[in-house]
Design a protein around this motif. Structure first.
Motif, PDB file in Angstrom:
ATOM      1  N   GLY A 105       0.789  -1.222   0.000  1.00 24.66           N
ATOM      2  CA  GLY A 105       0.000   0.000   0.000  1.00 24.66           C
ATOM      3  C   GLY A 105       0.820   1.271   0.000  1.00 24.66           C
ATOM      4  N   TYR A 130      -1.241 -10.030   0.577  1.00 26.60           N
ATOM      5  CA  TYR A 130      -2.687  -9.969   0.381  1.00 26.60           C
ATOM      6  C   TYR A 130      -3.151 -10.587  -0.942  1.00 26.60           C
ATOM      7  N   SER A 139      -9.662  -6.279  -0.011  1.00 29.10           N
ATOM      8  CA  SER A 139      -9.870  -5.322  -1.107  1.00 29.10           C
ATOM      9  C   SER A 139     -11.343  -4.938  -1.213  1.00 29.10           C
ATOM     10  N   SER A 148      -8.500   2.288  -0.934  1.00 25.84           N
ATOM     11  CA  SER A 148      -7.720   1.287  -1.660  1.00 25.84           C
ATOM     12  C   SER A 148      -6.269   1.337  -1.215  1.00 25.84           C
ATOM     13  N   MET A 149      -5.569   0.201  -1.327  1.00 30.23           N
ATOM     14  CA  MET A 149      -4.147   0.166  -1.029  1.00 30.23           C
ATOM     15  C   MET A 149      -3.340   0.837  -2.135  1.00 30.23           C
ATOM     16  N   VAL A 153      -4.285   3.626   1.633  1.00 30.27           N
ATOM     17  CA  VAL A 153      -4.223   2.614   2.705  1.00 30.27           C
ATOM     18  C   VAL A 153      -2.910   1.846   2.633  1.00 30.27           C
ATOM     19  N   PHE A 154      -2.330   1.596   3.809  1.00 28.72           N
ATOM     20  CA  PHE A 154      -1.251   0.614   3.895  1.00 28.72           C
ATOM     21  C   PHE A 154      -1.726  -0.499   4.820  1.00 28.72           C
ATOM     22  N   SER A 155      -1.467  -1.742   4.409  1.00 28.33           N
ATOM     23  CA  SER A 155      -1.871  -2.888   5.229  1.00 28.33           C
ATOM     24  C   SER A 155      -0.683  -3.808   5.431  1.00 28.33           C
TER      25      SER A 155
END
Length: 262
Positions: A105, A130, A139, A148-149, A153-155
């Motif tokens: 992300g 992911y 997602s 959205s990454m 967003v960072f995941s």
């Protein structure tokens, strides 16, 4: 009983275990205290060295934790932190996992940081964060709140390696990489954190309460709002089993995140 035996054997195979010394788990971090007569000190040190590259010296959890903290203290940016994670060989789970999964992300001031539990089997095999069913679900969740990454967003999982059989990491295993998670949050500076599952929630909030009691209630980590909710795997399985209330509660939690960001 038969199924549990088969699951245990599958766990052994995935872990690379081809010989058993004892019916009980063996804690290599407490090797001096637990070593039995069936294992010589030489063999114990050799096995420990193979897992942790510790040059035949026994390394305690506190020493590994301090090593990680020392590394994190001097890391200037997130990209360098990721490189340090990839070359850190002292987490006991790294030796038996295929890939190191550090997340996906936006790396600079993301609106939302999503912290998940462990990499799934597909992520471990492909090295792609992911990927697989849980990645698809994440997602969809982010898309539902117009995030959205790719954009905001960072995941990342709070454990970078997949434990054999998909079990949860032990407290000792988590302690070896915990400083990297805290440093990642400090460098990313997200506006909101969404913790998905017991593992990231207990780590970030330093709580022993269950995710059932914590989910849906705003908390804080270093002045950053934190929303705990169910894990991706739990939500996924709940959907397969027709447990609509689990998905509904998770959706309510995610909507709270959207409201806070708005």
């Amino acid at each position: 009983m038969e199924n549990s035996n088969i699951n245990l054997l599958e766990l052994y195979v995935e872990s690379g275990i081809d010989e058993s010394y004892n019916d009980n788990p063996f804690n290599f971090f407490d090797v001096k205290k637990q070593a039995g007569e069936s294992l010589s000190n030489h063999n114990i040190e050799k096995m420990f060295d193979e897992n942790f590259k510790a040059n035949n010296n026994l390394v305690s959890i506190s020493q590994i934790h301090k090593m990680a903290m020392d590394i994190c203290e001097s890391v200037p940016n997130f990209d360098e932190l990721i490189e340090k994670i990839k070359t850190f060989d002292y987490c006991p789970l790294k030796a038996k996992s295929i890939s190191t999964i550090t997340g996906l992300g936006i790396k600079t001031n993301p609106q939302l940081l999503v912290l998940t539990e462990i990499p799934n089997a597909t992520e471990d095999k492909t090295g792609v964060a992911y990927s697989g069913d849980t990645g698809i679900l994440l997602s969809k969740i982010l898309s539902a709140i117009k995030m959205s990454m790719d954009t905001d967003v960072f995941s990342m999982p709070v454990m970078f390696y997949r434990p054999a059989g998909g079990r949860m990491p032990t407290t000792e295993e988590m302690d070896t990489i915990k400083p990297f998670i805290f440093k990642a949050i400090d460098l990313l500076k997200p506006k909101v954190i969404l913790t998905m599952g017991t593992l990231p929630t207990s780590l970030i909030l330093n709580s022993s309460e269950t995710i059932v009691s914590l989910r849906g209630k705003w908390a804080e980590y270093n002045s950053i709002p934190v929303m705990p909710t169910f894990s991706l795997q739990y939500i996924l399985n709940a959907g397969k089993q027709g447990l609509k209330e689990v998905r509904l509660k998770a959706w309510e939690d995610v909507q709270e995140v959207q409201k806070r960001l708005d």
